[in-house]
Design an enzyme around this catalytic site. Structure first.
Site, short mmCIF file in Angstrom:
data_model
loop_
_atom_site.label_atom_id
_atom_site.label_comp_id
_atom_site.label_asym_id
_atom_site.label_seq_id
_atom_site.Cartn_x
_atom_site.Cartn_y
_atom_site.Cartn_z
N GLU A 176 0.83 -1.22 0.00
CA GLU A 176 0.00 0.00 0.00
C GLU A 176 0.86 1.26 0.00
OE1 GLU A 176 -2.78 -0.53 3.29
OE2 GLU A 176 -4.13 -1.62 1.96
N GLU A 377 -5.50 -8.27 -1.42
CA GLU A 377 -6.18 -8.13 -0.12
C GLU A 377 -7.64 -7.83 -0.38
OE1 GLU A 377 -4.68 -5.59 2.98
OE2 GLU A 377 -2.61 -5.98 2.38
#
Ligand code: BG6
Length: 478
Positions: A176, A377
């Site tokens: 991320e 995810e």
């Protein structure tokens, strides 16, 4: 009509800082996450530069993959995993990030893990840095604000690439990475918190520092990709972005433009650099309006150009709305909130559930970049109830995942090239945002609680058998 590839990479995702525990075993040094206390949905977790005796630091034991890796990998294999996303803890290999020689015991641990994966027919997908920066680098150079972090990171990459070149094919440079475009990124992602002690959402934010630190991550990521392409042609290198899909709250042109702006700087900015190899055109205005001046070395532009990724990966949990009207009701979310969408329900933590948004997002990303995608995810953080007979009936999790897989299938029919799917926290682990154990994502329940108690026993939830069949039928039976 297209359907999931025959070699679709079904699996699950974890990260060392939330799963491994053994935070100081066999020479490991403390990471930023090891310095974070527990929190809750309502009380933010804190980062403390000095250990507080009476305080719980949940990442330190986490759910103890370090001592359960054989058992856990066997359970993943039983579910039929083709791929297992995990991260290497930088501090297990270089305890302060600055050592000349790596820590052999740390390297040996991941040898055992990758060998165990191989034995079970599972391909590892490794995140090189997932919220695990050595805390010593926070103290030395304010985390990624220091350009020297690029060299420390490269040394770490050279070490793990060389050591695991025959065991790992898929790598993600930073988890991320776009967390750094938001103030929340200061702690876990950038480590720009030298001397700071307090709640992780209240770090005094300096956009200049944050974006300079992010620039160093872009350079580090591109250098790692370049090294891999030159020396290890068998590697496939990916980026990893948090995708927080945004819809305009109304069709007013004001909301449209505001949404476009926010989408650019939160969702697209980092991957435009990592996939296309240069800062995007819209960044200049954002920097000017926010007083940001990026200091670049003469070689940086070439490095970014030469280090573009092979595939695009992202996390997807929810979507949000954007409105120019500040009166609108707010929602919570993954590192950021937004305006509530009246068409969506939310999880117990207020994250809006939007499976169709995943189809939309996959199309948007693929349309922009045209390279293979992977959802690394996705999942529902929920309270689970352990029944007296040891069972856990998590039909709400099955519903969430089923709906998202259905929409991935639609996206594949739309023509999106999707490589795989690794739902988050395939086994229960510590929540990144709140430090809780109560926020569970797993197919496998771990006996571990918010007060630090629990014997760490593993138990299959109902979703375990359900997902096993999903994998067996390559997503045909949901
Ligand atoms: C992503 C992170 O933001 O979301 C993970 O990459 C994190 O580390 C996951 O755990 C879910 O968020 P949370 O806060 O529910 O753990």
């Amino acid at each position: 009509m297209n359907t999931f590839r025959k070699d679709f990479l079904w699996g699950g995702a974890t990260a060392a800082n939330q799963y491994e525990g053994a935070w100081d075993a066999d020479g490991k040094g403390p990471s930023v996450s090891d310095m974070c206390t527990n929190g809750s949905h309502t009380t933010p977790k804190r980062v403390t530069p000095v250990f507080e005796e009476e305080t719980l630091y949940p990442s330190r034991e986490a759910t103890d993959f370090y001592h359960h890796y054989k058992e856990d990998i066997a359970l993943f294999a039983e579910m039929g995993f083709k791929v297992f996303r995990l991260s290497i803890a930088w501090t297990r290999i270089f305890p302060t990030g600055m050592e000349k020689e790596p820590n052999e015991a740390g390297l040996a641990f991941y040898d055992k893990v990758f060998d165990e994966c191989k034995k079970n027919g599972i391909e590892p997908l490794v995140t090189i840095s997932h919220y695990e920066m050595p805390y010593a680098l926070v103290e030395k150079c304010n985390g990624w604000e220091g350009r020297e972090c690029v060299d420390y990171y490269m040394k770490y990459c050279q070490t793990i690439f060389e050591r695991y070149k025959n065991k790992v094919k898929y790598w993600l440079t930073f988890n991320e990475i776009n967390a750094g475009t938001m103030p929340m990124g200061n702690v876990l992602s950038l480590g720009t918190i030298k001397g700071y002690s307090g709640p992780i959402n209240q770090v005094p934010d300096k956009p200049q520092v944050r974006f300079q630190a992010l620039h160093h991550q872009f350079v580090a990521s591109a250098k790692a990709v370049k090294l891999a392409h030159e020396k290890y042609p068998q590697f496939k290198m990916g980026n990893m972005s948090l995708f927080a899909t945004m819809y305009p709250f109304t069709c007013s042109p004001d909301d449209m433009v505001e949404t476009q702006k926010q989408m650019q700087m939160t969702n697209w900015f980092c991957s435009d650099i990592q996939v296309r190899g240069a800062y995007p055109y819209y960044a200049a205005r954002y920097f000017e309006e926010n007083g940001i001046k990026i200091k670049m070395e003469p070689e940086d532009e070439d490095i970014l150009k030469e280090g573009t990724v092979d595939f695009y990966t992202f996390s997807y949990y929810m979507s949000n709305c954007v409105s120019t009207n500040s009166e609108k009701a707010k929602s919570s979310g993954n590192l950021m909130g937004g305006v509530k969408n009246p068409y969506l329900k939310s999880s117990d933590w207020g994250w809006q559930i939007d499976p169709k948004g995943l189809r939309y997002t996959l199309n948007e990303i693929y349309g922009r970049y045209g390279i293979p995608l992977m959802v690394v995810e996705n999942g529902l953080g929920a309270y689970d109830k352990l029944e007296e007979d040891g069972s856990i009936h998590d039909d709400y999790r099955i519903d969430y995942l089923r709906e998202h897989i259905l929409q991935m299938k639609e996206a594949v029919k739309d023509g999106v090239d999707l490589m795989g799917y690794t739902p988050w926290g395939c086994i229960d682990l510590v929540s990144a945002s709140t430090g809780e154990m109560a926020k569970r994502y797993g197919f496998i329940y771990v006996d571990k609680y918010d007060d630090g108690t629990g014997d760490l026993e593993r138990r299959k939830k109902d979703s375990f058998t359900w997902y096993q069949n999903v994998i067996k039928t390559n997503g045909e039976e949901l």
